[in-house]
Design an enzyme around this catalytic site. Sequence first.
Site, PDB file in Angstrom:
ATOM      1  N   LYS A   1      54.087  39.438  51.763  1.00  0.00           N
ATOM      2  CA  LYS A   1      54.691  38.747  51.353  1.00  0.00           C
ATOM      3  C   LYS A   1      55.434  38.568  52.442  1.00  0.00           C
ATOM      4  CE  LYS A   1      52.303  38.575  47.482  1.00  0.00           C
ATOM      5  NZ  LYS A   1      50.897  37.271  47.394  1.00  0.00           N
TER       6      LYS A   1
ATOM      7  N   TYR B   1      55.657  48.558  45.528  1.00  0.00           N
ATOM      8  CA  TYR B   1      55.408  46.870  45.967  1.00  0.00           C
ATOM      9  C   TYR B   1      55.330  47.281  47.687  1.00  0.00           C
ATOM     10  CZ  TYR B   1      53.984  42.378  45.952  1.00  0.00           C
ATOM     11  OH  TYR B   1      54.001  41.078  46.285  1.00  0.00           O
TER      12      TYR B   1
HETATM   13  P1  NAD Z   1      44.677  38.055  40.604  1.00  0.00           P
HETATM   14  O1  NAD Z   1      43.423  40.014  41.023  1.00  0.00           O
HETATM   15  O2  NAD Z   1      44.338  37.455  39.080  1.00  0.00           O
HETATM   16  O3  NAD Z   1      44.377  36.857  41.936  1.00  0.00           O
HETATM   17  C1  NAD Z   1      44.050  37.340  43.155  1.00  0.00           C
HETATM   18  C2  NAD Z   1      42.718  37.197  43.924  1.00  0.00           C
HETATM   19  O4  NAD Z   1      42.986  37.279  45.096  1.00  0.00           O
HETATM   20  C3  NAD Z   1      41.584  37.409  43.077  1.00  0.00           C
HETATM   21  O5  NAD Z   1      40.946  36.655  42.988  1.00  0.00           O
HETATM   22  C4  NAD Z   1      40.646  37.628  44.408  1.00  0.00           C
HETATM   23  O6  NAD Z   1      39.239  38.221  44.543  1.00  0.00           O
HETATM   24  C5  NAD Z   1      41.531  37.360  45.268  1.00  0.00           C
HETATM   25  N1  NAD Z   1      41.532  38.002  46.718  1.00  0.00           N
HETATM   26  C6  NAD Z   1      41.195  38.870  46.968  1.00  0.00           C
HETATM   27  N2  NAD Z   1      40.629  40.094  48.062  1.00  0.00           N
HETATM   28  C7  NAD Z   1      40.030  38.267  48.768  1.00  0.00           C
HETATM   29  C8  NAD Z   1      39.610  37.939  49.679  1.00  0.00           C
HETATM   30  N3  NAD Z   1      38.782  38.667  50.908  1.00  0.00           N
HETATM   31  N4  NAD Z   1      38.902  36.654  49.354  1.00  0.00           N
HETATM   32  C9  NAD Z   1      38.670  35.504  49.048  1.00  0.00           C
HETATM   33  N5  NAD Z   1      40.543  35.815  47.996  1.00  0.00           N
HETATM   34  C10 NAD Z   1      40.104  37.317  47.372  1.00  0.00           C
HETATM   35  O7  NAD Z   1      45.415  38.549  40.200  1.00  0.00           O
HETATM   36  P2  NAD Z   1      47.414  37.421  40.515  1.00  0.00           P
HETATM   37  O8  NAD Z   1      48.596  37.983  39.878  1.00  0.00           O
HETATM   38  O9  NAD Z   1      46.772  36.353  39.417  1.00  0.00           O
HETATM   39  O10 NAD Z   1      47.260  36.813  42.197  1.00  0.00           O
HETATM   40  C11 NAD Z   1      47.419  35.766  42.653  1.00  0.00           C
HETATM   41  C12 NAD Z   1      48.056  35.852  43.970  1.00  0.00           C
HETATM   42  O11 NAD Z   1      50.080  35.520  42.616  1.00  0.00           O
HETATM   43  C13 NAD Z   1      48.388  37.075  45.019  1.00  0.00           C
HETATM   44  O12 NAD Z   1      49.144  36.153  45.722  1.00  0.00           O
HETATM   45  C14 NAD Z   1      49.634  37.596  44.278  1.00  0.00           C
HETATM   46  O13 NAD Z   1      49.863  38.768  45.029  1.00  0.00           O
HETATM   47  C15 NAD Z   1      50.765  36.143  43.447  1.00  0.00           C
HETATM   48  N6  NAD Z   1      51.756  37.001  42.948  1.00  0.00           N
HETATM   49  C16 NAD Z   1      51.471  38.035  41.194  1.00  0.00           C
HETATM   50  C17 NAD Z   1      52.500  38.050  40.760  1.00  0.00           C
HETATM   51  C18 NAD Z   1      51.876  38.717  39.272  1.00  0.00           C
HETATM   52  O14 NAD Z   1      53.072  39.613  38.887  1.00  0.00           O
HETATM   53  N7  NAD Z   1      50.547  38.497  38.823  1.00  0.00           N
HETATM   54  C19 NAD Z   1      53.938  37.966  40.865  1.00  0.00           C
HETATM   55  C20 NAD Z   1      53.796  37.074  41.655  1.00  0.00           C
HETATM   56  C21 NAD Z   1      52.971  36.453  42.557  1.00  0.00           C
END
Ligand code: NAD
Length: 262
Positions: free
Chosen positions: A162, A155
């Site tokens: 984060k 990570y």
């Molecule tokens: P995802 O890929 O569906 O979403 C990530 C989003 O970030 C995408 O829509 C992407 O277009 C956007 N993004 C990236 N660069 C960007 C920019 N320059 N401008 C605007 N938008 C931008 O994946 P996800 O897992 O749904 O991630 C959403 C959030 O949840 C993130 O903060 C991620 O770290 C967090 N998260 C994810 C998990 C997991 O296991 N999937 C767990 C905990 C937290």
Amino acid sequence: MGSFAGKRGLIFGVANKNSIAWGIAQALAEEGAELGFSYAGAFLEKRVMPLAEQVGSRFVEECDVTDDGAIDELFEKVGDQFGNLDFLVHSIAFAPREDLGGRFVDTSREGFRVALDISCYSLVALAKRAVPLMPEGGSIMAMTYYGAEKVTPNYNVMGVAKAALEATVRYLAWDLGADQVRVNAISAGPIKTLASAGVSGFRKSLGYVGSVAPMGNVTQADVGNAARFLLGDWAQKVTGEVVYVDGGYNIMGAPDLDAVGG
Ligand code: NAD
């Protein structure tokens, strides 16, 4: 009538139907919220538009959160075409793939900058523009992960981003409390999405967490359900918090060695 009837909010971070932001959007739409969406990159338009239509959204705009001019333009449109806001969801993260595997010590200066800019500073940039559109107060929510607190191999720089994001939530909560704007984060367990697929070894860690956490793995819908609380009126004085939606993984000091085959 749902508990979000008459409430309006912006959702950042829907890339496709697997996005956590989409799970949140569906939960809020079920509660009667009026939703606007912002996505990054023209190539995502064909994925986001049909989803936005499903929840009756009339506001869908592109915005790259690394570009202050683009954020200003977006919020001008929000003010003109969408109106005041009751809530904002930040579900955005990015780090170069080469920095999401191998040794953390090898993180490049540019990779570090990009990860912190997109995954953390953007929350400050969006909050600053959203608050003037929240004259009656509001609620802002971001997405984080346990790798902010404890080392999670691979990570890497995203864990550091984060950690900064969680601190940012607390500093924003302090600043914006006077405006009656709450700022919180949900720390979700691993979920298969576009972003998580970029982390080396993600599939194994999903399986491991599923076998260790008291309640196993979580889904986008589980996160959406917690967002109904955090973004809504029941959480009226809850601010600066990181709420776990991780099946209880974070309370474990050691796994059940029989279950994980240790
Ligand atoms: P995802 O890929 O569906 O979403 C990530 C989003 O970030 C995408 O829509 C992407 O277009 C956007 N993004 C990236 N660069 C960007 C920019 N320059 N401008 C605007 N938008 C931008 O994946 P996800 O897992 O749904 O991630 C959403 C959030 O949840 C993130 O903060 C991620 O770290 C967090 N998260 C994810 C998990 C997991 O296991 N999937 C767990 C905990 C937290």
